[in-house]
Design a protein around this motif. Structure first.
Motif, PDB file in Angstrom:
ATOM      1  N   HIS A  70      41.240 -45.150 -34.182  1.00  0.00           N
ATOM      2  CA  HIS A  70      41.868 -44.266 -33.180  1.00  0.00           C
ATOM      3  C   HIS A  70      42.662 -43.175 -33.905  1.00  0.00           C
ATOM      4  O   HIS A  70      43.743 -43.430 -34.427  1.00  0.00           O
ATOM      5  N   HIS A 109      43.434 -38.585 -33.916  1.00  0.00           N
ATOM      6  CA  HIS A 109      43.235 -37.220 -33.403  1.00  0.00           C
ATOM      7  C   HIS A 109      43.345 -36.309 -34.632  1.00  0.00           C
ATOM      8  O   HIS A 109      44.272 -35.514 -34.755  1.00  0.00           O
ATOM      9  N   LYS A 158      39.049 -37.954 -32.108  1.00  0.00           N
ATOM     10  CA  LYS A 158      38.932 -37.540 -30.710  1.00  0.00           C
ATOM     11  C   LYS A 158      39.070 -36.032 -30.553  1.00  0.00           C
ATOM     12  O   LYS A 158      39.769 -35.388 -31.333  1.00  0.00           O
ATOM     13  N   HIS A 180      43.103 -44.556 -23.805  1.00  0.00           N
ATOM     14  CA  HIS A 180      44.551 -44.640 -23.992  1.00  0.00           C
ATOM     15  C   HIS A 180      45.126 -45.287 -22.729  1.00  0.00           C
ATOM     16  O   HIS A 180      44.947 -44.757 -21.631  1.00  0.00           O
ATOM     17  N   HIS A 206      46.879 -48.439 -27.447  1.00  0.00           N
ATOM     18  CA  HIS A 206      48.332 -48.215 -27.275  1.00  0.00           C
ATOM     19  C   HIS A 206      48.983 -49.518 -26.839  1.00  0.00           C
ATOM     20  O   HIS A 206      49.510 -50.244 -27.640  1.00  0.00           O
ATOM     21  N   ASP A 215      46.463 -43.722 -34.868  1.00  0.00           N
ATOM     22  CA  ASP A 215      46.706 -42.679 -33.857  1.00  0.00           C
ATOM     23  C   ASP A 215      47.078 -41.346 -34.513  1.00  0.00           C
ATOM     24  O   ASP A 215      47.732 -40.511 -33.883  1.00  0.00           O
TER      25      ASP A 215
HETATM   26 FE    FE Z   1      45.902 -41.382 -29.309  1.00  0.00          FE
END
Ligand code: FE
Ligand code: NIG
Length: 412
Positions: A78, A80, A147, A246, A269, A320
């Motif tokens: 996960h 970004h 993502k 999420h 999360h 994340d």
């Molecule tokens: Fe995220």
């Protein structure tokens, strides 16, 4: 091309064949061979065993790992990783008392990142992301999910996903791509108009151009509702995009329930998890993925990992990595937080960062553990007494060298 690592103090995560993911008490099982060797050929694991079983391998490039551990590279399921700007000004605002949600409500947060990304070229985005990709590899990550979600217009979401596709072409490590058009509602269009854009323009384009494997939604207070999430995930399925969402970062949003109902590969999360959420997850194949560096950075309650594991759930861990809630892609630190703040034992945290994380991005056939035929992607540690030193030495690094598919990684 053969590679032989010999005299390994501990070869961590070995199996005769591909292992199942680990749930509950199984998370403590981390099969480790002492005084071991590992043999790779053409980037794949050929064999391993104890040094007494090693036959002469004259043609292999040989590394003496005396005093060191060898373990599978981390799988970061996960992130970004593609973004245009850091958001350190918001960091200062939070130190001075504003919350993540207040900053978002004032047009900061994801909308701030979107404004900057919309003005960035594909090349600029690619260059920044490539640097971060090599940064995380050097910290032990051997596979990563990335993502979209900072575009928030049809063209800019597609632009982000194209950058991820380009990264896939040059990356030494496997990358999975996730469409996250449903990251926030842009201010320029009505809510219903944006929903229509996601459902009827973005998802069909993403599928047509084969730009993603997964579909994500930020299902939480102030972002996408449970019903909106369901609609988007159903539409994703129709176009061959599996859900990975999420959920429950800011509230008991019902996101976990809708994720499980939609057969999500993972729900991520989970700072807000109670009995209901645990029971729903127990009756599913969906992998709960915890992101403790986000809880750390935003000063949120940590997810109740201990309770989840003691209830029999599998857990995966990820970074994340993003400019708003976790400006770090360091899996070693995630493992340290899992142990120090969520009371996971080091073996549990390592399984959650390798084997279970590989399941959370459907790479278990080649990544996350050592078995014949798996990718020879591994971390060679510095000299240490046990794997507990990885979380124990938080903030530092116990990694001496990272090998990806049998090759030593040097900065790209
Ligand atoms: Fe995220
Ligand atoms: O996973 N929670 C939603 N999205 C990201 C944060 C994105 C941002 O703030 O830029 C996350 O924490």
């Amino acid at each position: 091309m053969k590679l032989l690592i010999k005299n390994i103090k501990g070869l961590v995560g070995t199996y005769p064949e591909k292992p199942e993911k680990k749930a509950g008490a199984q998370l403590l099982e981390l099969p480790t061979l002492e005084d071991a060797f590992l043999l790779a050929e053409n980037g794949k694991i050929k064999g391993f065993g104890t040094m007494t079983d090693l036959k002469e391998e004259e043609e292999a490039e040989t590394i003496d790992a005396r005093g060191r551990f060898v373990m599978p590279t981390y799988v970061d399921s996960h992130t970004h990783l593609v973004f245009a700007n850091w958001r350190e000004a918001e960091f200062r605002d939070r130190i001075e008392g504003l919350s993540y949600e207040e900053i978002a409500a004032n047009g900061g947060g994801i909308l701030n990142s979107a404004k900057r990304l919309q003005n960035a070229s594909e090349d600029e985005l690619f260059e920044g992301a490539l640097q971060r990709l090599y940064e995380i590899i050097s910290m032990g990550t051997g596979a990563v999910e990335i993502k979209s979600g900072y575009g928030l217009t049809v063209e800019d979401e597609i632009k982000m996903l194209r950058v991820i596709s380009k990264l896939k072409e040059v990356s030494p490590i496997p990358i999975r791509s996730t469409f996250l058009g449903a990251h926030a509602f842009p201010r320029e269009v009505e809510r219903s108009v944006y929903m229509d854009m996601i459902l009827n323009e973005m998802i069909p384009r993403v599928a047509e151009e084969n730009l993603a494997e997964y579909c994500d939604v930020f299902c939480d207070r102030g972002f996408f509702t449970r019903e909106e999430t369901r609609q988007i995930l159903e539409q994703g399925w129709k176009y061959g995009l599996k859900p990975k969402i999420h959920a429950n970062e800011l509230d008991y949003s019902g996101g976990i329930q809708v994720g499980v109902e939609q057969n999500a590969v993972s729900v991520d999360h989970l700072e807000c998890v109670g009995e209901d959420e645990i029971n729903v997850l127990l009756n599913s194949d969906t992998i709960p993925t915890l992101l403790p560096s986000t809880a750390f950075f935003l000063s949120l309650e940590y997810p109740p990992a201990r309770k989840m594991i003691d209830s029999g759930l599998p857990i995966a861990l990820a970074t994340d990595y993003n400019p708003g809630s976790s400006p770090s892609g360091n899996m070693n630190f995630v493992i340290a937080l899992a142990c120090i703040q969520m009371k996971m034992l080091p073996e549990e945290a390592l399984n959650a960062s390798t084997l279970n994380a590989a399941y959370a991005m459907e790479l278990q056939d080649s990544m996350g553990s050592f078995f014949p035929g798996a990718d020879a992607s591994f971390i060679l540690s510095k000299p240490m007494n046990s794997i507990s030193e990885i979380p124990y030495a938080f903030g530092g690094s116990k990694i001496e060298q990272v090998y990806i598919q049998g090759k030593k990684v040097t900065n790209g």
